[in-house]
Enzyme design. Structure first.
Site, mmCIF file in Angstrom:
data_model
loop_
_atom_site.group_PDB
_atom_site.id
_atom_site.type_symbol
_atom_site.label_atom_id
_atom_site.label_comp_id
_atom_site.label_asym_id
_atom_site.label_seq_id
_atom_site.Cartn_x
_atom_site.Cartn_y
_atom_site.Cartn_z
ATOM 1 C CG HIS A 169 2.341 11.538 9.888
ATOM 2 N ND1 HIS A 169 1.302 10.633 9.855
ATOM 3 C CD2 HIS A 169 1.920 12.554 10.692
ATOM 4 C CE1 HIS A 169 0.299 11.087 10.603
ATOM 5 N NE2 HIS A 169 0.647 12.249 11.113
ATOM 6 C CB CYS A 269 1.413 4.149 10.350
ATOM 7 S SG CYS A 269 2.198 5.258 9.193
HETATM 8 N N1 ARG Z 1 -4.941 7.964 7.471
HETATM 9 C C1 ARG Z 1 -4.048 8.300 8.535
HETATM 10 C C2 ARG Z 1 -3.834 9.810 8.577
HETATM 11 O O1 ARG Z 1 -3.793 10.430 7.526
HETATM 12 C C3 ARG Z 1 -2.741 7.587 8.369
HETATM 13 C C4 ARG Z 1 -1.808 7.795 9.508
HETATM 14 C C5 ARG Z 1 -0.484 7.134 9.305
HETATM 15 N N2 ARG Z 1 0.297 7.198 10.475
HETATM 16 C C6 ARG Z 1 1.576 7.545 10.523
HETATM 17 N N3 ARG Z 1 2.208 7.410 11.651
HETATM 18 N N4 ARG Z 1 2.204 8.032 9.481
HETATM 19 O O2 ARG Z 1 -3.718 10.406 9.619
#
Ligand code: ARG
Length: 276
Positions: A169, A269
């Site tokens: 991300h 996150c």
């Molecule tokens: N386990 C989640 C996923 O893989 C973590 C999300 C983390 N969120 C972020 N904004 N980076 O989607």
């Protein structure tokens, strides 16, 4: 210089980690055999909320839904600009029901929610700064969604190619130090190797004074930080980055979310910003 940084109060939306766990693996940080300590996770999350409130920020809390262990990662549910909500469409089927759960919170709070037609994971990949929205792609959010974001908000969207699966991300590799909306100059911190060569050049061109982080900073979720223009809520493990921020006149506020790192998430996150 330190006293010249001015914080601006924010409104954040978060989700209590009552059902948080690592039950599947959709990014390289997740191993279903890595046990999460629910009590520790809850305590760490509460410390983040306390830190936000202690620094003058408003925090709204959405009710978690059982069987949605990643719902704590509120950043992924939307991008909100000028009170307009661009919702989410998750890549992983396991996370798809989160979109509706957040949508109903927004509706109850008086917002309409636009539903994207292509995969789009909210502020995880969409980062407003200055006159642009920086938009990550490569692992989750699609270029089609970047186009939809531009059409919806009428704000120029700058597509950036992510190349390292650890930084799946955009908000794991880059964060906004100053959004440029409070009189200060817009600026960011980022880890260049998370981006393709062309995208690195774009970032250098747009932000020549950016704070450049190391791989170690990025691997300790130091770039998954939240800044109010002065205070930077940051992982205490990202020590080199915190030193740099200090030298640039920011005030690091360490908050340890190590239990959430097991799911590939950190401070940003867990935080959705509601911009009015
Ligand atoms: N386990 C989640 C996923 O893989 C973590 C999300 C983390 N969120 C972020 N904004 N980076 O989607």
């Amino acid at each position: 210089m330190p006293d010249s940084r001015v914080p601006r109060p924010r409104r954040f939306l978060v989700c209590e980690p009552r059902h948080f766990a690592v039950q599947y693996a959709i990014n390289p940080w997740m191993h279903p055999d890595h046990h999460v300590d629910p009590g520790l996770a809850h305590g760490q999350w509460q410390a983040l909320i306390r830190a936000y409130r202690a620094h003058g920020h408003t925090v709204d809390v959405v009710d978690p839904v059982s069987d949605l262990p990643d719902m704590v990662f509120a950043a992924n549910c939307a991008l909100v600009l000028a009170g307009r909500v661009f919702g989410s469409y998750f890549l992983a089927p396991q996370r798809r029901p989160e979109s509706l759960a957040y949508e109903s919170w927004f509706k109850t709070a008086g917002f309409d929610v636009y539903r994207p037609a292509s995969v789009c994971e909210g502020e995880g990949d969409l980062v407003p700064v200055g006159d642009y929205v920086l938009a990550g792609t490569g692992f989750r959010t699609t270029r089609e969604a970047h186009h939809e974001v531009q059409e919806f908000f009428g704000v120029p969207v700058v597509s950036l190619q992510l190349v390292d699966p650890r930084f799946y991300h955009l908000d794991t590799a880059l964060f906004v130090l100053d959004d440029g909306k409070g009189g200060g100059e817009a600026n960011i911190a980022y880890y260049p190797e998370a981006f393709s060569p062309g995208s690195r050049e774009v970032l250098t061109r747009l932000f020549p004074d950016a704070v450049i982080a190391t791989r170690e900073d990025a691997m300790t979720f130091g770039l998954n930080s939240v800044s109010d223009g002065r205070h930077v809520f940051i992982s205490p493990r990202a020590t080199a980055l915190a030193d740099q921020l200090d030298r640039h006149g920011y005030a690091p506020v360490p908050v340890d979310l190590s239990e959430f790192h097991k799911a590939g998430g950190g401070i940003k996150c867990c935080t959705q910003e509601i911009r009015s």
